[in-house]
Design a protein around this motif. Structure first.
Motif, PDB file in Angstrom:
ATOM      1  N   ASN A   1       0.958  -1.251  -0.076  1.00  0.00           N
ATOM      2  CA  ASN A   1      -0.025  -0.076   0.110  1.00  0.00           C
ATOM      3  C   ASN A   1       0.868   1.275  -0.114  1.00  0.00           C
ATOM      4  O   ASN A   1       0.583   2.153  -0.823  1.00  0.00           O
ATOM      5  N   ASN A   2       1.946   1.290   0.821  1.00  0.00           N
ATOM      6  CA  ASN A   2       2.704   2.462   0.802  1.00  0.00           C
ATOM      7  C   ASN A   2       3.449   2.756  -0.429  1.00  0.00           C
ATOM      8  O   ASN A   2       3.425   3.980  -0.805  1.00  0.00           O
ATOM      9  N   CYS A   3       4.160   1.804  -1.034  1.00  0.00           N
ATOM     10  CA  CYS A   3       4.701   2.027  -2.324  1.00  0.00           C
ATOM     11  C   CYS A   3       3.841   2.453  -3.511  1.00  0.00           C
ATOM     12  O   CYS A   3       4.157   3.422  -4.273  1.00  0.00           O
ATOM     13  N   ASN A   4       2.799   1.997  -3.267  1.00  0.00           N
ATOM     14  CA  ASN A   4       1.751   2.107  -4.445  1.00  0.00           C
ATOM     15  C   ASN A   4       1.282   3.628  -4.021  1.00  0.00           C
ATOM     16  O   ASN A   4       1.102   4.306  -5.333  1.00  0.00           O
ATOM     17  N   ILE A   5       1.054   4.216  -2.891  1.00  0.00           N
ATOM     18  CA  ILE A   5       0.710   5.270  -2.791  1.00  0.00           C
ATOM     19  C   ILE A   5       1.886   6.453  -3.116  1.00  0.00           C
ATOM     20  O   ILE A   5       1.682   7.403  -3.776  1.00  0.00           O
ATOM     21  N   GLY A   6       3.098   5.938  -2.703  1.00  0.00           N
ATOM     22  CA  GLY A   6       4.367   6.776  -3.212  1.00  0.00           C
ATOM     23  C   GLY A   6       4.623   7.183  -4.529  1.00  0.00           C
ATOM     24  O   GLY A   6       4.625   8.230  -4.705  1.00  0.00           O
ATOM     25  N   ILE A   7       4.488   6.151  -5.233  1.00  0.00           N
ATOM     26  CA  ILE A   7       4.888   6.354  -6.755  1.00  0.00           C
ATOM     27  C   ILE A   7       3.554   7.171  -7.239  1.00  0.00           C
ATOM     28  O   ILE A   7       3.659   7.817  -8.231  1.00  0.00           O
TER      29      ILE A   7
END
Length: 202
Positions: free
Chosen positions: A170-176
């Motif tokens: 979830n964090n990486c998806n939101i980040g990019i």
């Protein structure tokens, strides 16, 4: 003389046992004559010799599909609902309660297919290829939703072409996503962080 059938009128099949047996014999004979075994099957509802893709899956059945074709199955469900809506709704709810995991899997597969064009099996294969980890940070924890519920790895896709790139936490998806899926902005953010760390060491 009538077999039990939960969703039938008076709890019994509409066809007597001798007639059902005779029909099944005729059906097996037609299968043999028309070469249904393998890729096609005769639907007892409409009598057509249809490809197996026109049937819903049923692993426990002889050919791995349901007895009636999709069209006849849908028509039968509609008819049962019209006969007794409340009974049909109660039966559906009871089945869903007893098969929660299956309902969840089916719902997830439908969402994946509709939104990303991949099946549930393709999602699982992609996750296995990534060793059950996020394709960016390598975590095995997909993360939590804004409501605090455990989620699954997100399907990352190219917004221009719709092509699936991989599965992210979830964090990486939101980040990019916040960086607009722009490689230059991601590199700029990386350069910014590294510069700060280098200065902090001095």
């Amino acid at each position: 003389m009538f077999s039990k059938q939960r969703n039938g009128s008076l709890g019994r099949s509409s066809v007597c046992k001798p007639c059902r047996s005779a029909y099944n014999r005729e059906l097996r004979s037609r299968w043999s004559r028309e070469g249904s075994v393998g890729t096609h099957k005769v639907c007892p509802g409409c009598g057509q010799n249809l490809p197996l893709t026109d049937y819903y899956k049923a692993k426990s059945n002889r050919l791995g599909v349901q007895t009636n074709c999709k069209s006849c199955t849908s028509a039968n469900r509609t008819e049962r609902y019209r006969e007794d809506p409340q009974r049909y709704i109660q039966y559906t709810k009871k089945w869903a309660e007893a098969n929660r995991d299956r309902v969840r899997r089916n719902a997830r597969s439908s969402r994946l297919l509709k939104k990303y064009g991949i099946t549930g099996d393709e999602y699982e294969a992609l996750l296995e290829a990534q060793d059950g980890r996020c394709a960016i940070c390598g975590t095995t924890e997909p993360g939590l939703t804004t409501g605090g519920h455990l989620t699954i790895f997100r399907v990352d896709h190219c917004h221009a072409t719709g092509a699936v790139r991989g599965l992210l936490c979830n964090n990486c998806n939101i980040g990019i996503g916040q960086l607009g899926d722009d490689p230059e902005r991601v590199e700029a953010a990386l350069h910014y962080l590294r510069n700060f760390l280098e200065k902090a060491r001095l």
